[in-house]
Design a protein around this motif. Structure first.
Motif, mmCIF file in Angstrom:
data_model
loop_
_atom_site.group_PDB
_atom_site.id
_atom_site.type_symbol
_atom_site.label_atom_id
_atom_site.label_comp_id
_atom_site.label_asym_id
_atom_site.label_seq_id
_atom_site.Cartn_x
_atom_site.Cartn_y
_atom_site.Cartn_z
ATOM 1 N N PHE A 1 0.804 -1.214 0.000
ATOM 2 C CA PHE A 1 0.000 0.000 0.000
ATOM 3 C C PHE A 1 0.845 1.274 0.000
ATOM 4 C CE2 PHE A 1 -3.166 -2.672 2.716
ATOM 5 C CZ PHE A 1 -3.445 -3.462 1.613
ATOM 6 N N GLY A 2 2.148 1.118 0.230
ATOM 7 C CA GLY A 2 3.027 2.283 0.248
ATOM 8 C C GLY A 2 2.968 3.076 1.538
ATOM 9 N N TYR A 3 2.639 2.402 2.657
ATOM 10 C CA TYR A 3 2.541 3.072 3.957
ATOM 11 C C TYR A 3 3.874 2.979 4.707
ATOM 12 C CZ TYR A 3 -2.572 2.968 3.342
ATOM 13 O OH TYR A 3 -3.843 3.142 2.871
ATOM 14 N N LYS A 4 4.250 4.052 5.355
ATOM 15 C CA LYS A 4 5.478 4.060 6.137
ATOM 16 C C LYS A 4 5.299 3.306 7.455
ATOM 17 C CE LYS A 4 7.182 8.438 4.255
ATOM 18 N NZ LYS A 4 7.589 9.845 4.579
ATOM 19 N N GLU A 5 4.141 3.469 8.065
ATOM 20 C CA GLU A 5 3.844 2.801 9.337
ATOM 21 C C GLU A 5 2.561 1.980 9.195
ATOM 22 O OE1 GLU A 5 5.718 2.800 11.972
ATOM 23 O OE2 GLU A 5 7.197 4.245 11.205
ATOM 24 N N PRO A 6 2.471 0.847 9.896
ATOM 25 C CA PRO A 6 1.249 0.037 9.823
ATOM 26 C C PRO A 6 0.036 0.807 10.348
ATOM 27 C CG PRO A 6 3.058 -1.231 10.767
ATOM 28 C CD PRO A 6 3.517 0.200 10.701
ATOM 29 N N ASN A 7 -1.076 0.707 9.652
ATOM 30 C CA ASN A 7 -2.334 1.280 10.140
ATOM 31 C C ASN A 7 -3.335 0.165 10.430
ATOM 32 O OD1 ASN A 7 -3.126 0.478 7.567
ATOM 33 N ND2 ASN A 7 -4.309 2.340 7.150
ATOM 34 N N VAL A 8 -2.806 -1.055 10.629
ATOM 35 C CA VAL A 8 -3.628 -2.218 10.952
ATOM 36 C C VAL A 8 -3.004 -2.939 12.136
ATOM 37 C CG1 VAL A 8 -4.492 -4.448 10.142
ATOM 38 C CG2 VAL A 8 -4.360 -2.541 8.555
ATOM 39 N N SER A 9 -3.847 -3.370 13.067
ATOM 40 C CA SER A 9 -3.372 -4.191 14.192
ATOM 41 C C SER A 9 -4.405 -5.264 14.480
ATOM 42 C CB SER A 9 -3.132 -3.328 15.438
ATOM 43 O OG SER A 9 -4.320 -2.670 15.836
ATOM 44 N N PHE A 10 -3.951 -6.356 15.080
ATOM 45 C CA PHE A 10 -4.843 -7.481 15.368
ATOM 46 C C PHE A 10 -4.770 -7.835 16.855
ATOM 47 C CE2 PHE A 10 -3.786 -7.829 10.883
ATOM 48 C CZ PHE A 10 -5.054 -7.971 10.313
ATOM 49 N N VAL A 11 -5.941 -8.048 17.445
ATOM 50 C CA VAL A 11 -6.060 -8.319 18.879
ATOM 51 C C VAL A 11 -6.802 -9.632 19.069
ATOM 52 C CG1 VAL A 11 -7.040 -7.518 21.073
ATOM 53 C CG2 VAL A 11 -6.127 -5.859 19.419
ATOM 54 N N GLN A 12 -6.295 -10.479 19.955
ATOM 55 C CA GLN A 12 -7.021 -11.698 20.289
ATOM 56 C C GLN A 12 -7.988 -11.395 21.422
ATOM 57 O OE1 GLN A 12 -4.672 -15.150 21.175
ATOM 58 N NE2 GLN A 12 -6.433 -16.530 21.148
ATOM 59 N N GLY A 13 -9.235 -11.730 21.215
ATOM 60 C CA GLY A 13 -10.246 -11.461 22.220
ATOM 61 C C GLY A 13 -11.604 -11.908 21.740
ATOM 62 N N TYR A 14 -12.626 -11.573 22.528
ATOM 63 C CA TYR A 14 -13.978 -12.040 22.268
ATOM 64 C C TYR A 14 -14.885 -10.854 21.963
ATOM 65 C CZ TYR A 14 -12.131 -16.271 24.348
ATOM 66 O OH TYR A 14 -11.358 -17.374 24.616
ATOM 67 N N ILE A 15 -15.802 -11.048 21.023
ATOM 68 C CA ILE A 15 -16.690 -9.948 20.643
ATOM 69 C C ILE A 15 -17.679 -9.609 21.756
ATOM 70 C CG2 ILE A 15 -16.445 -10.462 18.189
ATOM 71 C CD1 ILE A 15 -19.183 -11.762 18.215
ATOM 72 N N GLU A 16 -17.786 -10.484 22.747
ATOM 73 C CA GLU A 16 -18.627 -10.191 23.919
ATOM 74 C C GLU A 16 -17.847 -9.459 25.005
ATOM 75 O OE1 GLU A 16 -19.672 -14.401 22.385
ATOM 76 O OE2 GLU A 16 -17.862 -13.267 22.889
ATOM 77 N N ALA A 17 -16.551 -9.243 24.825
ATOM 78 C CA ALA A 17 -15.714 -8.672 25.885
ATOM 79 C C ALA A 17 -14.672 -7.737 25.276
ATOM 80 C CB ALA A 17 -15.058 -9.789 26.688
ATOM 81 N N LEU A 18 -15.102 -6.727 24.570
ATOM 82 C CA LEU A 18 -14.190 -5.829 23.861
ATOM 83 C C LEU A 18 -13.332 -5.013 24.819
ATOM 84 C CD1 LEU A 18 -16.594 -4.529 21.050
ATOM 85 C CD2 LEU A 18 -15.048 -6.506 21.009
ATOM 86 N N THR A 19 -13.941 -4.484 25.860
ATOM 87 C CA THR A 19 -13.161 -3.676 26.799
ATOM 88 C C THR A 19 -12.180 -4.538 27.578
ATOM 89 O OG1 THR A 19 -15.025 -3.841 28.350
ATOM 90 C CG2 THR A 19 -14.877 -1.847 27.018
ATOM 91 N N ASP A 20 -12.543 -5.786 27.859
ATOM 92 C CA ASP A 20 -11.611 -6.703 28.514
ATOM 93 C C ASP A 20 -10.405 -6.994 27.632
ATOM 94 O OD1 ASP A 20 -13.269 -6.833 30.668
ATOM 95 O OD2 ASP A 20 -14.115 -8.801 30.205
ATOM 96 N N ALA A 21 -10.583 -6.895 26.325
ATOM 97 C CA ALA A 21 -9.483 -7.143 25.383
ATOM 98 C C ALA A 21 -8.581 -5.922 25.235
ATOM 99 C CB ALA A 21 -10.044 -7.547 24.024
ATOM 100 N N GLY A 22 -8.868 -4.854 25.978
ATOM 101 C CA GLY A 22 -8.026 -3.668 25.944
ATOM 102 C C GLY A 22 -8.497 -2.572 25.016
#
Length: 389
Positions: free
Chosen positions: A132-153
């Motif tokens: 994409f020609g990006y200098k810094e990543p604008n995507v990140s991936f988090v392991q967690g549950y869709i029922e506990a988003l705030t618990d996932a940080g």
């Protein structure tokens, strides 16, 4: 997410139950590509994909796209610079497509509970940023549950848009999913998601079938229940975007399903303030990328650039409080739709408009035009009605 954080999440009240274990096993080990799916529940989008989105998808690595199991089209409009959360991001296909649409100043977070899927997604971060020609990543991936988003940080009030592609039905606690989504959305934010819905509330036999749950059928919500849950969680009434028939094409599974029928539906829900707004006259400015001539907001509303249109209070509230505000001119000039003292509508009246919209909505399944449903009759009658689809 490391083991300590997973333990912390559980200690805060969320428990990784049997269904989560089964789903992780199904998507992490049993499915190696989309060819391994046993039904057609994960299907093509219900409307044509715009050229700029097709182009963005072409840049996604094949190893990521091959493990895509979504349904419907989950690409809302006006994305540049937005912070987006993808619930159940899987191998990351949608995240990498959206990465191009939000630009370097935007950010996309993918959340998934399946380690095998996340491993695929994370493997190709550097590849896509270079592509994409990006200098810094604008995507990140988090392991967690869709029922506990705030618990996932994930922080409250931190996302402009949440998308989900055929994932909410995999959760045994959809009320909690909607509550968590509402919490992490900013004011004016949107939950834009495709999911599978059933013609009536499913039996325990269907809900307890591992394959049917993994195929996005066993956990399907009755569409009426979504209307009630959305209101209870604080969202605006659901706006129906597209709907298309889901076929099973598996005799063994169809025999278990019996007369239940299914549809793939895209809804948009907004986090906007309560209270009623006067009907407004609005003019679409033609400023949305890919929709310069006309903008389809939902099944009932397609705005042509430069055309004066009167909208009801519900739509006016969304347009004035969401990211779409700059794309419309509100009349009278220099003003917007002001709150007025109107008696609040009851739950059934609020739910009535999405139901009416879905009756009017027609989407293509081959050469056939398909109405979503024909009435609001009790579930037993609806289940037996062969004309529901």
């Amino acid at each position: 997410m490391n083991a300590a954080l997973l333990t912390s999440a559980c200690s805060k009240g969320f428990v990784d139950g049997k269904i989560h274990v089964d789903v992780k096993d199904y998507y992490g080990k049993k499915l190696k590509s989309s060819a391994d799916l046993q039904t057609n529940a994960c299907m093509s989008p219900a409307k044509p994909v715009p050229a700029f989105i097709r182009q963005a998808l072409k840049k996604v690595h094949p190893n990521v796209s091959d493990r895509y199991y979504g349904c419907g089209l989950v690409v809302p409009e006006v994305l540049e610079g937005c912070r987006i959360l993808d619930l159940g991001s899987g191998s990351g296909r949608d995240c990498y497509m959206l990465s191009q649409l939000v630009g370097e100043k935007g950010h996309v977070t993918g959340l998934d509970m399946t380690e095998d899927q996340l491993k695929v997604a994370r493997t190709y971060v550097d590849y896509h940023m270079k592509e994409f020609g990006y200098k810094e990543p604008n995507v990140s991936f988090v392991q967690g549950y869709i029922e506990a988003l705030t618990d996932a940080g994930l922080e409250k009030n931190s996302f402009d848009i949440i998308i989900s592609n055929c994932v909410v039905n995999l959760s045994p606690d959809k009320r909690r999913v909607l509550a968590e989504a509402y919490a992490v959305l900013k004011d004016g934010g949107e939950l834009y998601f495709s999911d599978i819905y059933s013609s009536a509330r499913l039996t325990e036999e269907v809900k307890n079938h591992k394959v049917l749950w993994g195929e996005c059928l066993g956990g399907a919500l009755w569409w009426e229940d979504l209307l009630q849950l959305a209101e209870e969680m604080g969202f605006s009434p659901p706006r129906l975007v597209t709907a298309s028939v889901v076929t099973v094409d598996n005799k063994e599974l169809q025999d278990i399903l019996g007369d239940f029928k299914f549809i793939s539906v895209t809804y948009r829900l907004f986090k906007v303030s309560k209270g009623n707004t006067k009907p407004c006259q609005v003019i679409y400015n033609g400023t949305i990328t890919g929709a310069e001539k006309s903008f389809q907001f939902d099944c009932q509303h397609t705005f042509k650039a430069g055309e004066v249109v009167e909208v009801d209070g519900e739509v006016a509230t969304i347009l004035t409080q969401s990211r779409f505000r700059e794309d419309f001119t509100f009349q009278p000039p220099g003003g917007s739709c002001e709150p007025c003292a109107v008696k609040p509508k009851g739950r059934h009246e609020l739910a009535r408009k999405p139901a009416l919209a879905s009756r009017q909505c027609r989407t293509r399944s081959g050469n056939e035009q398909v109405p979503m449903h024909k009435s609001r009759r009790p579930s037993a009658e609806m289940k037996a009605d062969s004309d529901w689809l």
